[in-house]
Scaffold this active site. Sequence first.
Site, mmCIF file in Angstrom:
data_model
loop_
_atom_site.group_PDB
_atom_site.id
_atom_site.type_symbol
_atom_site.label_atom_id
_atom_site.label_comp_id
_atom_site.label_asym_id
_atom_site.label_seq_id
_atom_site.Cartn_x
_atom_site.Cartn_y
_atom_site.Cartn_z
ATOM 1 N N GLU A 32 0.878 -1.184 0.000
ATOM 2 C CA GLU A 32 0.000 0.000 0.000
ATOM 3 C C GLU A 32 0.906 1.221 0.000
ATOM 4 O O GLU A 32 1.533 1.526 1.016
ATOM 5 C CB GLU A 32 -0.866 0.026 1.273
ATOM 6 C CG GLU A 32 -1.807 -1.151 1.440
ATOM 7 C CD GLU A 32 -3.061 -1.013 0.599
ATOM 8 O OE1 GLU A 32 -3.216 -0.007 -0.116
ATOM 9 O OE2 GLU A 32 -3.887 -1.933 0.664
ATOM 10 N N CYS A 34 -2.450 9.512 2.539
ATOM 11 C CA CYS A 34 -2.169 8.820 1.273
ATOM 12 C C CYS A 34 -3.303 9.026 0.287
ATOM 13 O O CYS A 34 -3.074 9.150 -0.907
ATOM 14 C CB CYS A 34 -1.909 7.340 1.520
ATOM 15 S SG CYS A 34 -3.222 6.506 2.408
HETATM 16 P P1 NDP Z 1 8.280 5.014 4.452
HETATM 17 O O1 NDP Z 1 8.234 4.286 3.161
HETATM 18 O O2 NDP Z 1 9.424 5.898 4.717
HETATM 19 O O3 NDP Z 1 8.223 4.002 5.693
HETATM 20 C C1 NDP Z 1 7.169 3.070 5.856
HETATM 21 C C2 NDP Z 1 7.611 1.986 6.815
HETATM 22 O O4 NDP Z 1 8.626 1.200 6.205
HETATM 23 C C3 NDP Z 1 8.209 2.516 8.114
HETATM 24 O O5 NDP Z 1 7.823 1.687 9.187
HETATM 25 C C4 NDP Z 1 9.682 2.411 7.841
HETATM 26 O O6 NDP Z 1 10.447 2.360 9.001
HETATM 27 C C5 NDP Z 1 9.739 1.105 7.098
HETATM 28 N N1 NDP Z 1 10.959 0.901 6.308
HETATM 29 C C6 NDP Z 1 11.855 1.816 5.883
HETATM 30 N N2 NDP Z 1 12.836 1.219 5.151
HETATM 31 C C7 NDP Z 1 12.540 -0.101 5.129
HETATM 32 C C8 NDP Z 1 13.152 -1.248 4.519
HETATM 33 N N3 NDP Z 1 14.259 -1.150 3.790
HETATM 34 N N4 NDP Z 1 12.549 -2.445 4.684
HETATM 35 C C9 NDP Z 1 11.408 -2.564 5.392
HETATM 36 N N5 NDP Z 1 10.792 -1.532 5.993
HETATM 37 C C10 NDP Z 1 11.348 -0.303 5.858
HETATM 38 O O7 NDP Z 1 6.898 5.802 4.537
HETATM 39 P P2 NDP Z 1 6.427 6.856 5.613
HETATM 40 O O8 NDP Z 1 6.450 6.239 6.965
HETATM 41 O O9 NDP Z 1 7.178 8.113 5.394
HETATM 42 O O10 NDP Z 1 4.887 7.049 5.219
HETATM 43 C C11 NDP Z 1 4.475 7.945 4.231
HETATM 44 C C12 NDP Z 1 4.141 7.235 2.934
HETATM 45 O O11 NDP Z 1 3.181 6.229 3.202
HETATM 46 C C13 NDP Z 1 3.493 8.157 1.916
HETATM 47 O O12 NDP Z 1 4.013 7.903 0.637
HETATM 48 C C14 NDP Z 1 2.021 7.761 1.972
HETATM 49 O O13 NDP Z 1 1.318 8.058 0.797
HETATM 50 C C15 NDP Z 1 2.122 6.310 2.236
HETATM 51 N N6 NDP Z 1 0.879 5.794 2.813
HETATM 52 C C16 NDP Z 1 0.114 4.935 2.065
HETATM 53 C C17 NDP Z 1 -1.097 4.476 2.556
HETATM 54 C C18 NDP Z 1 -1.915 3.485 1.773
HETATM 55 O O14 NDP Z 1 -2.788 2.858 2.383
HETATM 56 N N7 NDP Z 1 -1.730 3.294 0.492
HETATM 57 C C19 NDP Z 1 -1.607 4.911 3.854
HETATM 58 C C20 NDP Z 1 -0.724 5.780 4.572
HETATM 59 C C21 NDP Z 1 0.481 6.206 4.042
HETATM 60 P P3 NDP Z 1 11.087 3.722 9.561
HETATM 61 O O15 NDP Z 1 9.962 4.672 9.786
HETATM 62 O O16 NDP Z 1 11.703 3.269 10.821
HETATM 63 O O17 NDP Z 1 12.064 4.212 8.518
#
Ligand code: NDP
Length: 503
Positions: free
Chosen positions: A256, A290
């Site tokens: 997502e 999002c």
């Molecule tokens: P990120 O992609 O930065 O992070 C998402 C999660 O992935 C965090 O828990 C992060 O940990 C983790 N993560 C980071 N690197 C890795 C890796 N290499 N392997 C596995 N996990 C990893 O997104 P954001 O947290 O900044 O969220 C914002 C984004 O989420 C926006 O693009 C938004 O549109 C999207 N979003 C989509 C939704 C949907 O339902 N389609 C709903 C809500 C948001 P850490 O934070 O510790 O880096």
Amino acid sequence: MPKQARAGRSAPPTLGFVTSTVAGEQTFDSLDPRTGAVVASHPVHTAEDVRTAVRRAEEAARWWRGLGFDGRRTRLLAWKKALVARLDEVAAVVVAETGKPLDDARLELVLAIDHVDWAATHAKKVLGRRSVNPGLLGANQAASVGYPPLGVVGVIGPWNYPVFTPMGSIAYALAAGNTVVFKPSELTPGVGEILARTLHDAVPERALVEVVTGFGETGAALCGAGVGKIAFTGSTATGKRVMAACAETLTPVLIECGGKDAMVVAADADLDAAADAAVWGGMSNAGQTCVGVERVYVVEQVADEFVAKVAALVPSAHYGPMTMPSQADVVRRHVADAIAKGGRVVVEGSIEGNVVDPVVILDVPEDSVAVTEETFGPLLVVNRVPDAAEAVRRANATGYGLGASVFAGAGAMRIAESLRCGMVSVNGVISFAGIPALPFGGVGDSGFGRIHGADGLREFTRPQAIARQRFALPVPVTSFTRTAAHMRTLLTLVAARHGRTLR
Ligand code: NDP
């Protein structure tokens, strides 16, 4: 790598806001984006910690699966009740770690509670073994499909809706009979922990949700820890990394990701409602949604009136600071590019530190980054179009395909059906997210797979087909005792069943 350190703190050179090492365990702080104050410290879980959490979750999963739909339903409804009773306690942690207004945090919880209820009460009907017609060749069989759970589901969540978003996976995965290892965003680890605590207090027999905290590396470790599926919500760039990591072990993924959602406003739209929805959809949660509205395509003949209504409503927008200050730089870059390319500023908000006031820009060229990239901030691009068909063409001209909204009269459903995305609200905005029976998810760069609804329950299962022979066929076609006469009989039957031409 950790995200940028937040207001009031400077990042140590290599490990962001890792603050201390206690007895060999590294910890990091979650911060209040309104003040920069430390909310709490959390462990940076290692790959070994993650594997241990998955093993514990596997043990709990055997017990949880054995309870069956009814046993799980009772316990999930107890959790729902606990969430209602402790709504403000959980909301306070959401407010502290994201900076959003209390009522917005409460709304997020209200929606999540409804999803827990729906998943718990519908799992048996959706996933219980069901009979299917065995057909002519299988007339001697009882055919059925069941949906057993995957075991342990790894949930990786973002910070923008730290309850609502991961709960779309957690509640449905649990109701389907799985346990969960949850890696919350490094910005909202406390929310992950309090959610798990409310569940454990309501269902103390086993830990059904294990929380692992830390940075991207902890999430990456979860991808390789042997879980039955990874449900990832976050940015498209990270989604691709998660999918690549999961490919190593053929771990299935639900992805997502972000969006660039459009609103279409037709000539016969209710303009008051459309303007209200555009402002809420674009600005609420500081635009960090999002499925927030990032682009509006309004038909020329009503554009001036619509824009005037939007401009009048914007000053009432109240949503708190950006949770991640680096996002303010993205908004600044998108605004500058839109203006440089000829966009006309209708509402000019200031950007100071991590506080971004609403910005509305008219007639932004379609090749501007404010149109092509996810802004994730309170910036609304409003572009005039000759008709609804052109609005649809432009709305679809993006790699993303998460949600959309349509304000129109009689033609609204036709417009909605021609949009290339996973979800559409008609004469409303983000309405689909609050309807538990509707699947939630995107296409293209917004990802694939679905949370919520019956599809969201099935996402955390594997379909299992069973054909049970009730009696031996008089025509044994799958046996070496088969004769030419048997085949003649079979071919006669097939000709009678399938060989006739319909007129
Ligand atoms: P990120 O992609 O930065 O992070 C998402 C999660 O992935 C965090 O828990 C992060 O940990 C983790 N993560 C980071 N690197 C890795 C890796 N290499 N392997 C596995 N996990 C990893 O997104 P954001 O947290 O900044 O969220 C914002 C984004 O989420 C926006 O693009 C938004 O549109 C999207 N979003 C989509 C939704 C949907 O339902 N389609 C709903 C809500 C948001 P850490 O934070 O510790 O880096």
